[in-house]
Motif scaffolding. Structure first.
Motif, mmCIF file in Angstrom:
data_model
loop_
_atom_site.group_PDB
_atom_site.id
_atom_site.type_symbol
_atom_site.label_atom_id
_atom_site.label_comp_id
_atom_site.label_asym_id
_atom_site.label_seq_id
_atom_site.Cartn_x
_atom_site.Cartn_y
_atom_site.Cartn_z
ATOM 1 N N PHE A 87 38.081 23.194 43.928
ATOM 2 C CA PHE A 87 38.529 23.357 45.136
ATOM 3 C C PHE A 87 37.366 22.928 45.996
ATOM 4 C CE2 PHE A 87 41.578 26.970 44.448
ATOM 5 C CZ PHE A 87 42.523 26.089 43.936
ATOM 6 N N ALA A 88 36.169 23.377 45.756
ATOM 7 C CA ALA A 88 35.017 22.860 46.668
ATOM 8 C C ALA A 88 34.497 21.427 46.745
ATOM 9 C CB ALA A 88 33.788 23.802 46.067
ATOM 10 N N VAL A 89 34.658 20.617 45.344
ATOM 11 C CA VAL A 89 34.492 19.345 45.098
ATOM 12 C C VAL A 89 35.563 18.652 46.080
ATOM 13 C CG1 VAL A 89 34.511 17.518 43.492
ATOM 14 C CG2 VAL A 89 33.241 19.647 43.084
ATOM 15 N N ALA A 90 36.860 18.893 45.905
ATOM 16 C CA ALA A 90 37.833 18.251 46.738
ATOM 17 C C ALA A 90 37.608 18.360 48.184
ATOM 18 C CB ALA A 90 39.174 18.982 46.360
ATOM 19 N N MET A 91 37.257 19.394 48.526
ATOM 20 C CA MET A 91 36.943 19.655 50.106
ATOM 21 C C MET A 91 35.801 18.643 50.369
ATOM 22 S SD MET A 91 37.229 24.086 50.361
ATOM 23 C CE MET A 91 38.756 24.881 49.925
ATOM 24 N N ASP A 92 34.911 18.747 49.841
ATOM 25 C CA ASP A 92 33.549 17.937 49.932
ATOM 26 C C ASP A 92 34.160 16.355 50.253
ATOM 27 O OD1 ASP A 92 30.496 17.520 50.474
ATOM 28 O OD2 ASP A 92 30.915 16.537 48.638
ATOM 29 N N ALA A 93 34.901 16.024 49.159
ATOM 30 C CA ALA A 93 35.014 14.719 49.166
ATOM 31 C C ALA A 93 36.111 14.339 50.221
ATOM 32 C CB ALA A 93 36.043 14.539 47.754
ATOM 33 N N SER A 94 37.098 15.397 50.671
ATOM 34 C CA SER A 94 37.760 15.199 51.896
ATOM 35 C C SER A 94 36.841 14.797 53.242
ATOM 36 C CB SER A 94 38.920 16.015 51.758
ATOM 37 O OG SER A 94 39.578 15.986 53.017
ATOM 38 N N ASP A 95 35.943 15.712 53.297
ATOM 39 C CA ASP A 95 35.082 15.549 54.220
ATOM 40 C C ASP A 95 34.343 14.354 54.567
ATOM 41 O OD1 ASP A 95 35.817 18.074 55.157
ATOM 42 O OD2 ASP A 95 34.123 19.115 54.508
ATOM 43 N N ARG A 96 34.018 13.850 53.198
ATOM 44 C CA ARG A 96 33.142 12.629 53.193
ATOM 45 C C ARG A 96 34.077 11.501 53.256
ATOM 46 N NH1 ARG A 96 31.615 11.633 48.710
ATOM 47 N NH2 ARG A 96 32.002 13.393 47.403
ATOM 48 N N GLY A 97 35.344 11.603 53.391
ATOM 49 C CA GLY A 97 36.398 10.406 53.132
ATOM 50 C C GLY A 97 36.464 9.794 51.842
ATOM 51 N N LYS A 106 38.350 8.745 49.349
ATOM 52 C CA LYS A 106 39.460 8.942 48.803
ATOM 53 C C LYS A 106 39.761 8.497 47.377
ATOM 54 C CE LYS A 106 41.571 7.563 53.430
ATOM 55 N NZ LYS A 106 42.546 6.862 53.928
ATOM 56 N N ALA A 107 38.635 7.388 46.838
ATOM 57 C CA ALA A 107 39.264 7.237 45.446
ATOM 58 C C ALA A 107 38.763 8.702 44.669
ATOM 59 C CB ALA A 107 37.867 6.215 45.009
ATOM 60 N N LEU A 108 37.772 9.335 44.859
ATOM 61 C CA LEU A 108 37.567 10.675 44.054
ATOM 62 C C LEU A 108 39.106 11.568 44.183
ATOM 63 C CD1 LEU A 108 34.692 13.071 43.893
ATOM 64 C CD2 LEU A 108 36.833 13.773 44.044
ATOM 65 N N LEU A 109 39.409 11.720 45.261
ATOM 66 C CA LEU A 109 40.815 12.364 45.493
ATOM 67 C C LEU A 109 41.921 12.015 44.679
ATOM 68 C CD1 LEU A 109 40.252 13.682 49.123
ATOM 69 C CD2 LEU A 109 39.861 15.020 46.936
ATOM 70 N N GLU A 110 41.883 10.672 44.414
ATOM 71 C CA GLU A 110 43.338 9.917 43.991
ATOM 72 C C GLU A 110 43.340 10.563 42.387
ATOM 73 O OE1 GLU A 110 43.170 5.779 44.383
ATOM 74 O OE2 GLU A 110 43.815 6.047 46.593
ATOM 75 N N ASN A 111 42.246 10.757 41.829
ATOM 76 C CA ASN A 111 42.151 11.046 40.296
ATOM 77 C C ASN A 111 41.507 12.448 40.084
ATOM 78 O OD1 ASN A 111 42.928 8.293 39.407
ATOM 79 N ND2 ASN A 111 41.378 7.473 40.390
ATOM 80 N N PHE A 112 41.466 13.086 40.973
ATOM 81 C CA PHE A 112 41.043 14.473 40.754
ATOM 82 C C PHE A 112 41.868 15.675 40.826
ATOM 83 C CE2 PHE A 112 38.623 18.166 42.221
ATOM 84 C CZ PHE A 112 37.266 18.031 41.378
ATOM 85 N N TRP A 113 41.928 16.299 39.649
ATOM 86 C CA TRP A 113 43.113 17.354 39.525
ATOM 87 C C TRP A 113 42.575 18.636 39.944
ATOM 88 C CZ3 TRP A 113 42.805 21.955 37.211
ATOM 89 C CH2 TRP A 113 44.126 22.657 36.926
ATOM 90 N N TYR A 114 43.484 19.179 40.739
ATOM 91 C CA TYR A 114 43.323 20.751 41.033
ATOM 92 C C TYR A 114 44.944 21.189 41.604
ATOM 93 C CZ TYR A 114 43.204 18.971 45.897
ATOM 94 O OH TYR A 114 43.294 18.611 47.232
#
Length: 390
Positions: free
Chosen positions: A340-350, A352-360
């Motif tokens: 969850f923390a990694v996804a939140m940080d990625a969202s804040d940084r914009g 999108k590439a990480l979030l597209e392939n990041f499972w949670y």
């Protein structure tokens, strides 16, 4: 392997709504969130009783002026601080989830929410749309999915080791509510009250856990239609069910079944998932979460053990100690909170590439769970008829 190194260069400023001294689930939220230093607990509205909440918050080391009487005050006053919270976990009765989650997103906060997100598919889709509009994530605490061997099963199925998927058999059937225990237990009482839990008991409280395990293991498999029969064996729980059976048909021709129950006398938990293919089968049981059964037709059963080098890389990366040492639900939840923390940080940084392939377990998993319960209730109340999932 996780060895204490922080996954981020910061700790997210975090608060809680609910999860106070009488909560069944609050402690595991805090333990999971704080374990890897990915979150720092700074504020909360911990209890419906404001004074009790302040006392409890102080016992956790939260400053008195950041122990708020309600979630509205929490969100408003934290937004006015330069060091205000960035994320919030919601650990309150089900009937409050939608309003609190919506308010948190509108306040610009990331959210970790207990399931169900809400009571209706329309509300769940509203939260999903708001989450996207605000660029804030919603994580849903399907805690069992944090066990590493769920990812091992996902990898093996994706490799084709099971062949064509034919059958998915799921259960979550314990025996601890075989009598009306809620009459003497307030923390159980609200779980069987429609005012607090909505249209279902065990379908929403239990069944959505193995349902999400199946979704994680088999992300390409989609439900076409289902049929549900539900019963209230403890009659005072009606119209809520304490036992239910669900049959499902998937879009590839596979079939599924799910039994959920709180009256399975003698069973401790009874959460299992078995995936059967044309070549082999896999089975996982949450009471023995460090083992995965792999059964190839005509060969001896293989027991795959957590932490061993023969597992897929994805099944090893979240180990916290070597194989042979048991890891349990607290570790599984910690794995989810780390994600969850990694996804939140990625969202804040914009990112999108990480979030597209990041499972949670994300908001879309939450939507699916709400929709599935809604369809099960629709089917059961119509006399156990088949209903389309979409």
């Amino acid at each position: 392997m996780i060895n204490g190194i922080k996954p981020l260069d910061r700790s997210l400023r975090w608060g809680m709504v609910g999860g106070g001294g009488t909560s069944q689930i609050g402690y595991i939220h805090r333990s999971a969130a704080l374990r890897d230093n990915t979150f720092t607990l700074l504020a909360g509205a911990f209890d419906i009783d404001a004074e009790r909440g302040r006392t409890f918050g102080a016992s956790l080391g939260v400053a008195g002026d950041r122990c708020y009487p309600d979630y509205q005050t929490l969100f408003q006053q934290e937004a006015e601080r330069v060091d205000g919270i960035e994320a919030v976990s919601i650990a309150t009765p089900n009937n409050t989830h939608f309003a609190i989650c919506k308010a948190a997103l509108e306040a610009g906060l990331h959210v970790v929410c207990e399931k169900p997100l809400c009571f209706t598919t329309a509300e769940a889709k509203e939260l999903a749309a708001l989450s996207e509009a605000k660029s804030k994530i919603i994580g849903v605490t399907y805690g069992y999915s944090g066990h590493q061997l769920i990812q091992q099963a996902r990898s093996m199925i994706a490799e084709g080791l099971l062949g064509e998927i034919r059958i998915v058999n799921m259960s979550f059937s314990h025996g601890f509510h075989n009598e009306a225990v809620e009459l003497a237990n307030p923390s159980t009482r609200w779980r069987v009250d429609p005012k607090f839990v909505g249209p279902s008991y065990v379908l929403g409280d239990l069944a959505t856990h193995p349902l999400f395990l199946a979704e994680t293991m088999l992300p390409e498999l989609k439900i076409k239609r289902l049929m549900c029969s539900r019963q209230s064996f403890v009659k005072t729980r009606a119209p809520l069910e304490d036992n239910a059976f669900v049959l499902m048909e998937y879009d590839n021709g596979a079939v599924g079944s799910l039994w959920c129950s709180a009256v399975n006398c003698g069973s401790m938990h009874g959460q299992k998932i078995r995936v059967i293919g044309s070549k082999a089968s896999l089975e996982w049981w949450d009471e023995q979460p460090n083992q995965l059964r792999y059964e190839v037709q005509g060969e001896p059963v293989q027991i795959l053990e957590r932490g061993m080098g023969y597992l897929a890389p994805r099944a090893l990366e979240e180990d916290r100690i070597g194989g042979g040492h048991p890891e349990g639900l607290f570790e599984a939840w910690s794995n989810l909170y780390r994600r969850f923390a990694v996804a939140m940080d990625a969202s804040d940084r914009g990112d999108k590439a990480l979030l597209e392939n990041f499972w949670y377990p994300d908001v879309h998993a939450g939507v699916t769970g709400v929709q599935w319960v809604e369809r099960c209730v629709e089917s059961a109340d119509a006399g156990a008829t088949w209903v389309d999932f979409e």
